[in-house]
Structure formats: C-alpha cells, structure tokens
Design an enzyme around this catalytic site. Structure first.
Site, mmCIF file in Angstrom:
data_model
loop_
_atom_site.group_PDB
_atom_site.id
_atom_site.type_symbol
_atom_site.label_atom_id
_atom_site.label_comp_id
_atom_site.label_asym_id
_atom_site.label_seq_id
_atom_site.Cartn_x
_atom_site.Cartn_y
_atom_site.Cartn_z
ATOM 1 N N ASP A 46 -16.665 17.111 -54.471
ATOM 2 C CA ASP A 46 -17.339 17.645 -53.402
ATOM 3 C C ASP A 46 -17.037 18.886 -53.081
ATOM 4 O OD1 ASP A 46 -18.344 17.420 -50.483
ATOM 5 O OD2 ASP A 46 -16.372 17.413 -50.065
ATOM 6 N N ASP A 73 -17.578 21.360 -49.445
ATOM 7 C CA ASP A 73 -16.839 21.665 -48.236
ATOM 8 C C ASP A 73 -15.625 20.833 -48.301
ATOM 9 O OD1 ASP A 73 -19.723 22.582 -48.219
ATOM 10 O OD2 ASP A 73 -19.055 23.369 -46.143
ATOM 11 N N ASP A 90 -14.200 24.424 -44.819
ATOM 12 C CA ASP A 90 -15.684 23.804 -44.110
ATOM 13 C C ASP A 90 -16.552 25.135 -44.165
ATOM 14 O OD1 ASP A 90 -17.457 22.085 -43.466
ATOM 15 O OD2 ASP A 90 -16.635 21.652 -41.553
ATOM 16 N N THR A 103 -22.492 17.907 -53.915
ATOM 17 C CA THR A 103 -22.328 18.572 -52.728
ATOM 18 C C THR A 103 -23.719 18.223 -51.864
ATOM 19 O OG1 THR A 103 -22.149 20.618 -51.391
ATOM 20 C CG2 THR A 103 -23.061 20.784 -53.284
ATOM 21 N N ASP A 146 -21.784 19.658 -37.826
ATOM 22 C CA ASP A 146 -23.232 19.181 -37.954
ATOM 23 C C ASP A 146 -23.616 17.785 -38.434
ATOM 24 O OD1 ASP A 146 -22.904 19.382 -40.877
ATOM 25 O OD2 ASP A 146 -23.358 21.395 -41.019
ATOM 26 N N LYS A 168 -24.506 10.220 -52.436
ATOM 27 C CA LYS A 168 -23.599 10.602 -53.563
ATOM 28 C C LYS A 168 -23.382 9.550 -54.488
ATOM 29 C CE LYS A 168 -21.177 14.435 -51.406
ATOM 30 N NZ LYS A 168 -20.105 15.129 -51.181
ATOM 31 N N ASP A 182 -13.473 14.415 -49.392
ATOM 32 C CA ASP A 182 -12.645 14.305 -48.284
ATOM 33 C C ASP A 182 -13.406 13.371 -47.502
ATOM 34 O OD1 ASP A 182 -14.926 16.451 -48.010
ATOM 35 O OD2 ASP A 182 -14.130 16.353 -46.028
HETATM 36 P P1 IMP Z 1 -20.421 18.848 -48.734
HETATM 37 O O1 IMP Z 1 -18.853 18.754 -48.151
HETATM 38 O O2 IMP Z 1 -19.927 19.798 -49.980
HETATM 39 O O3 IMP Z 1 -20.905 17.379 -49.127
HETATM 40 O O4 IMP Z 1 -21.188 19.666 -47.785
HETATM 41 C C1 IMP Z 1 -21.524 18.902 -46.749
HETATM 42 C C2 IMP Z 1 -22.105 20.167 -45.619
HETATM 43 O O5 IMP Z 1 -23.223 21.047 -46.449
HETATM 44 C C3 IMP Z 1 -22.741 19.847 -44.441
HETATM 45 O O6 IMP Z 1 -21.978 19.503 -43.512
HETATM 46 C C4 IMP Z 1 -23.678 20.884 -44.080
HETATM 47 O O7 IMP Z 1 -23.025 21.814 -43.173
HETATM 48 C C5 IMP Z 1 -24.048 21.526 -45.359
HETATM 49 N N1 IMP Z 1 -25.397 21.496 -45.708
HETATM 50 C C6 IMP Z 1 -26.434 22.576 -45.970
HETATM 51 N N2 IMP Z 1 -27.537 22.173 -46.599
HETATM 52 C C7 IMP Z 1 -27.488 20.396 -46.232
HETATM 53 C C8 IMP Z 1 -28.411 19.589 -46.624
HETATM 54 O O8 IMP Z 1 -29.695 19.904 -47.154
HETATM 55 N N3 IMP Z 1 -27.892 18.276 -46.382
HETATM 56 C C9 IMP Z 1 -26.766 17.935 -45.958
HETATM 57 N N4 IMP Z 1 -25.951 18.762 -45.625
HETATM 58 C C10 IMP Z 1 -26.099 20.249 -45.975
HETATM 59 MG MG MG Z 2 -16.906 17.630 -47.883
#
Ligand code: IMP
Ligand code: MG
Length: 415
Positions: free
Chosen positions: A148, A150, A156, A184, A337, A345, A369
């Site tokens: 993943d 963030d 984050d 992601t 958000d 996923k 996470d």
């Molecule tokens: P991850 O933790 O890498 O899965 O990223 C999640 C974060 O990506 C979300 O909390 C958003 O802040 C950001 N995000 C940006 N674009 C998108 C989208 O198209 N769908 C979902 N999350 C997005």
């Molecule tokens: Mg994450």
C-alpha cells in the site's frame, strides 16, 4: 494508530474477520503476580511459566488453522473447528507458525515478562505478521510483494522521497528476483503524478546498476486500487509506462460495463453529498474517472466518527443499489478523506499476480495499514494473498528486515 478504543470500536458488527475473538484465552491465562512475590528468582520463574502458557495458546491456534487448511483443501472449510469458533474467519493460503513467531516476538517485546499488561492488540498483530512471514519463508517462498502507499511506504499524504529507508529494502527484493507492486488507492491516469509521489524509489531503481533490466521491470504500480496499471520504464521521463487495460484486465473485470461504472459513481456521489449536508462536513466532493470522494476544505479536518459514518452510509447505499450488486467497489476512510473506488485491492493484487504470469496467492504478500477502519481497503487484499498489517512506514522497514533475517536463518537451516 491502533488504540484499544479504536480496536473495540472497529470490532463491532461491520467487521468481517473476527479472529480477534481468540484473544480471550490470553486474558484467562494471564496472572498479575502479587507484590509479595517480587523476588527476582520468583519473577524469572513466573516469566518462564507465562512464556510457556502463551506459547501453548499459540500452538493451539496454530493447530486450529492447520486443521482449517486441511478442511479448505478437502472443500469442507465450513466444517472446521475454527470456522465454528470464528464463523467470519477468512481463507488461509499458508500455515501460520504462531508458536515460533511468539517465541521470536517474546525475545524482542518481552511480552511474558509483563505481569500487569496482558498481551496487547499490537503484540498479537506483530506476532501474526511474523507467523505469516515464517509460513511464507518455510513454504513456497515469496514471489510477489505488494505494498500500500500512504502510511505503509510514506506518511499519510506524503511522497516516497530519496532518503526513505524503505527504498534500499525494496531494491533488495527486486535484486532477489521478487516482483514488487505498489497497490494504492491513489488513482491517477497520468504517470507523472505517480512519478511525483514515488520519485525517490523510481530514481533509485533507475540508477541501480546492480539490477538487471528484467529485475527493474519487476516493479509495477496499480493505482485506484484496481484501475490503472503502470510498469517501470527506464526510458520514460517519468520512469513509468501506462499499461493498456486490455493487456492486464482479468476476465471478470472485462465484464465491468462503462455505463455501470458511471451509474455506481453517481449513486456514491449522491450519497456522499447527502452526508456532506446531513453531517455538515467541512469538505468538498471530487469526482474522478474511476472514483468519487470527499476531501477536507483548506485547513479543515474531519473527525473519525464523521469519516466512519460517511463510509458506512455510502457503503450501505451503494450495496443496496442494483448496480452495487453487479459491480465490486470499495468505500473507505482514508484518514482525512473518504473515497469510493471501482473494484478493490483484492482485484488489484489479483491483476498484479496475473500480469506477472500467474503468481500464486500462497507466494504473494500484501503489506498495508488499513485492516480495521471502516471500509479498510487493504483488508480486501486478504482474499487474494497473504497479508502483513503494519501501523507505520517504520514498521514496514522493520518487517522487511525481519523477512531477510528469517530467509537467511531458514537458508542456513536447510543447507
Ligand atoms: P493508499 O493508502 O495508498 O491506498 O492511498 C489512499 C489515499 O489516496 C486516500 O486516502 C486519498 O487521500 C488518496 N487518493 C487519491 N486519489 C484517490 C482515488 O482516486 N481513490 C481513492 N483514494 C485516492
Ligand atoms: Mg494506506
């Protein structure tokens, strides 16, 4: 953060896999020692006894899981003892070496030396991660690691910059011939956006002359959970190339109709807007090609209850709609958000496995996470592969170091 409050809150009925129910024996067996026993020899004896007891509990759970795996293979998973005890338990792709993992973690966290604080949620989470790594290392070996973004690779909302210590661990995975996917939720159609967020890693891969071209091409990015695939490309200015959908979509994904995608996002957007009004959220709506979300207005923050309520409302609304029954989606709380993505996923990881020629679920590890908050987008990967649940980018680094240590130990033992 995984506080006790957060854990109890999230273990309510909207959670799916309630393996946490098995924590009960720890409480029954933990025995705060009386003050008069505080003699060092006595303490050592109590610690040894406690170690023994905890190890036995974990051996029992390990056996329950082995029995469940045997039932899975025989097509009778519904009949296993574990399934009777924990009806929501998910599939297991490898055995979990829980007893050995406990001994490993006990040497590092001194769990059995504690008299007043019972094994905590984090002790169990980290023990499960170790048990999963041991199951992989001693089994079919890891061929694909998906991460993943963030909170897992970087903080984050931040980026993977060149000083991030995870970079040389990922290079090591590639050098070992393992494939690496960044799966992601962050969804962009444009490679330069991912270059911006992953620059440190992409540049390091590009400049590493110990990596063969083939090993470098073992790095891919799956964005929007399961919507946009990019492959490392030494010759592109963004070091990534967009892979056309017809080159990677799974057969079932080819059935997702554009009209349905639009309709699902319309239903989700209407529901998000209703929450915005109803809960007076300080947020705006963002509609994308394969997602719709709400993000906070400048300088504002939404609190967790608002975010979780919104996820649950949208999740329920879309699930009850006709289109929500035809198309998979993932509504989740991203920390500040809420997003609804097409697919999730589990589809993203499966697509990575298939893109690399059909890597097995039992040889894939997803590190993330989000396993507990509403929607928990990394939790979906549990359906497609083995998983490790980390709580910070530092824990990801520690997990990768643990993996290499366990691989080396196992290689020494099996020579
Ligand atoms: P991850 O933790 O890498 O899965 O990223 C999640 C974060 O990506 C979300 O909390 C958003 O802040 C950001 N995000 C940006 N674009 C998108 C989208 O198209 N769908 C979902 N999350 C997005
Ligand atoms: Mg994450």
């Amino acid at each position: 953060m995984t506080t006790r409050y957060r854990v109890e809150y999230a273990l309510k009925s909207h959670r799916r896999d309630q393996l946490g129910l098995l924590a009960v024996p720890f409480v029954l067996r933990s025995q705060p020692t009386a003050v008069y026993q505080e003699h060092s020899l006595m303490l050592a004896a109590v610690a040894a006894d406690t170690h023994q007891r905890y190890a036995e509990i974990l051996r029992d759970v390990e056996r329950l899981i082995n029995d469940h795996i045997a039932h899975q293979k025989a097509g009778t998973a519904d009949k296993s003892k574990l399934k009777q005890l924990v009806p929501t338990v998910g599939p297991f792709f490898t055995p979990l070496m829980l007893e050995d993992a406990f001994k490993y973690q006990d040497q590092r966290r001194y769990i059995s030396r504690r008299r007043f604080v019972a094994p905590s949620f984090n002790d169990v989470r980290l023990t499960l991660n170790t048990a999963q790594l041991m199951g992989l290392v001693r089994g079919n070996k890891i061929r694909l690691v998906t991460f993943d973004g963030d909170v897992t690779l970087y903080n984050d909302g931040c980026c993977l910059t060149e000083e991030n210590p995870v970079i040389h661990r990922i290079l090591r995975l590639l050098r070992q011939g393992k494939k690496v996917g960044i799966v992601t939720a962050a969804g962009y159609t444009d490679a330069t956006k991912y270059y911006g967020r992953l620059k440190g890693l992409l540049e390091s891969v590009s400049q590493d002359d110990r990596l063969t071209q083939d090993q470098k091409n073992g790095l891919i990015v799956m964005g929007g959970e399961s919507n946009f695939l990019f492959q490392f490309d030494q010759f592109s200015p963004s070091l990534l190339t967009y892979v056309k959908r017809n080159e990677w979509l799974l057969d079932d994904m080819k059935l997702w109709r554009e009209e349905d995608i639009e309709e699902l996002l319309n239903v989700a957007e209407a529901s998000l807007r209703e929450c915005l009004t109803n809960l007076t959220l300080p947020a705006a709506v963002l509609r994308k090609a394969r997602a719709v979300g709400i993000y906070p207005l400048d300088g504002q923050k939404m609190h967790r209850e608002q975010l979780e309520e919104t996820v649950l409302v949208v999740q329920n609304t879309v699930a009850r709609s006709d289109v929500g029954k035809r198309l998979p989606f993932c509504a989740f709380n991203g920390g500040n958000d809420v997003f609804v993505d097409i697919g999730d996923k589990s589809w993203g990881v499966r697509a990575c496995q298939s893109y690399f020629g059909g890597i097995e679920r039992s040889t894939t590890l997803h590190v993330g996470d989000q396993f507990l908050s509403a929607g928990a987008n990394d939790f979906k990967a549990r359906l497609a592969c083995t998983t490790a649940w980390i709580a910070s980018p530092l824990e990801t680094v520690q997990l990768l170091d643990e993996l290499i240590e366990l691989e080396n130990d196992w290689a020494r033992k099996t020579i």
